[in-house]
Design a protein around this motif. Structure first.
Motif, short mmCIF file in Angstrom:
data_model
loop_
_atom_site.label_atom_id
_atom_site.label_comp_id
_atom_site.label_asym_id
_atom_site.label_seq_id
_atom_site.Cartn_x
_atom_site.Cartn_y
_atom_site.Cartn_z
N ASP A 59 0.80 -1.22 0.00
CA ASP A 59 0.00 0.00 0.00
C ASP A 59 0.84 1.27 0.00
OD1 ASP A 59 -2.44 -1.40 0.08
OD2 ASP A 59 -2.28 -1.65 2.25
N LEU A 60 2.08 1.19 0.51
CA LEU A 60 2.87 2.41 0.70
C LEU A 60 4.32 2.16 0.36
CD1 LEU A 60 3.12 5.34 1.85
CD2 LEU A 60 3.57 4.28 4.08
N TYR A 120 2.69 13.27 -0.87
CA TYR A 120 1.97 12.02 -0.63
C TYR A 120 0.93 11.89 -1.73
CZ TYR A 120 -0.70 8.38 1.77
OH TYR A 120 -1.33 7.21 2.09
N ALA A 121 1.11 10.89 -2.60
CA ALA A 121 0.25 10.82 -3.79
C ALA A 121 0.23 9.39 -4.34
CB ALA A 121 0.76 11.78 -4.86
N GLN A 122 -0.65 9.19 -5.34
CA GLN A 122 -0.71 7.94 -6.10
C GLN A 122 -0.41 8.25 -7.56
OE1 GLN A 122 -4.60 6.20 -5.46
NE2 GLN A 122 -3.99 5.24 -3.55
N ASP A 137 -2.76 1.99 -7.46
CA ASP A 137 -3.28 2.01 -6.10
C ASP A 137 -2.21 2.11 -5.02
OD1 ASP A 137 -5.89 1.80 -7.03
OD2 ASP A 137 -5.77 -0.39 -7.10
N ASN A 169 0.37 4.04 -2.71
CA ASN A 169 0.66 5.38 -2.19
C ASN A 169 2.16 5.58 -2.09
OD1 ASN A 169 -2.15 6.27 -1.44
ND2 ASN A 169 -2.02 4.44 -0.18
N TYR A 170 2.62 6.75 -2.55
CA TYR A 170 4.05 7.09 -2.48
C TYR A 170 4.24 8.30 -1.57
CZ TYR A 170 5.23 3.84 -6.23
OH TYR A 170 5.42 2.71 -6.98
#
Length: 267
Positions: A218-219, A230-232, A236, A238-239
């Motif tokens: 997820d991250l 903090y974005a996508q 799906d 998250n970075y």
């Protein structure tokens, strides 16, 4: 020159050299690591051993990055970290030096070791200039490593390419490291360079994100950009980009029972 003058010149030279500690310490090819600075990540891991195998319970981890050249700001960040009593450990996302000079590694270590909780230090691209990668591995250990803590797997991935004169990071190692057969509540990869950076080819950018997607990650956490984001940018996943210490920010991963929160603290 008579013998007396020769002895005087020799004595003067010896006194000058004796007064100059580490006479050639600024050579970019020097690789003399003092024993106190060796295997620092391993020492931090050993500090966590007594409680790392416990079942999951909420905890917090502080994230810092890109402290190179910003020594005053880094000192300030360390002072703030030490005012808190809710952090289990710190992860530094790399670029602890500007030019991989041994003296820069020592400056970082001197400041970082003032932190009152364990610290894990990733390798950054600036840390691989000249003889830097060799210094990093002697001071901190392997550049690809992972460990488990309270049911969470922390995967530290070395994705430096240009400065190491290689074409690809070790994606086979990463694929195995992020695998989760259900034994971990979270698996989180950390790497200095985000996949959209120009160091990554389009193929490597795609592959990195696909590995995360196929393993239900997820991250993904990165440094290098010196600012918070903090974005996508893809699908799906998250970075999270961790800012440089010059921003006077601390990013905290707050592992809760049912969710993972990201706290951005200005100090």
């Amino acid at each position: 020159m008579n013998r007396g003058k020769k002895y005087l010149v020799l004595l003067t030279l010896l006194l000058v050299l004796a007064s100059c500690e580490n006479w050639f310490e600024y050579s970019p090819y020097q690789n003399i690591v003092e024993s106190q600075w060796k295997e620092q990540n391993i020492k931090s891991y050993n500090q966590l051993l007594p409680i790392q195998e416990k079942e999951f319970e909420p905890f917090k981890v502080g994230l810092i990055s890109d402290s190179h050249t910003y020594y005053d700001e880094f000192e300030k960040q360390v002072e703030y970290v030490n005012t808190r009593n809710d952090l289990d450990f710190i992860i530094h996302l790399g670029d602890i030096t500007l030019s991989s000079n041994i003296r820069e590694f020592e400056w970082y270590s001197t400041i970082m070791n003032k932190i009152n909780v364990p610290v894990f230090t990733l390798v950054g691209n600036h840390d691989c200039l000249g003889n830097g990668f060799s210094i990093y591995t002697e001071m901190f250990g392997e550049s690809n490593f992972f460990f488990a803590y309270k049911g969470v797997k922390f995967v530290m991935f070395d994705d430096v390419i240009w400065e190491k004169s290689i074409q690809d990071p070790d994606f086979k190692w990463l694929e195995k490291a992020i695998a989760n057969e259900g034994e971990y509540r979270y698996v989180i990869p950390f790497a200095h360079i985000p996949p959209w950076d120009q160091q990554f080819t389009q193929g490597n950018e795609f592959l990195y994100n696909q590995l995360l997607l196929s393993n239900n990650i997820d991250l993904s956490v990165h440094g290098h950009g010196h600012s918070y984001e903090y974005a996508q940018p893809y699908d799906d996943v998250n970075y999270l980009s961790v800012p440089s210490c010059i921003r006077d920010e601390l990013i905290v991963l707050d592992f809760q029972t049912d969710t993972l929160l990201i706290d951005r603290i200005m100090y």
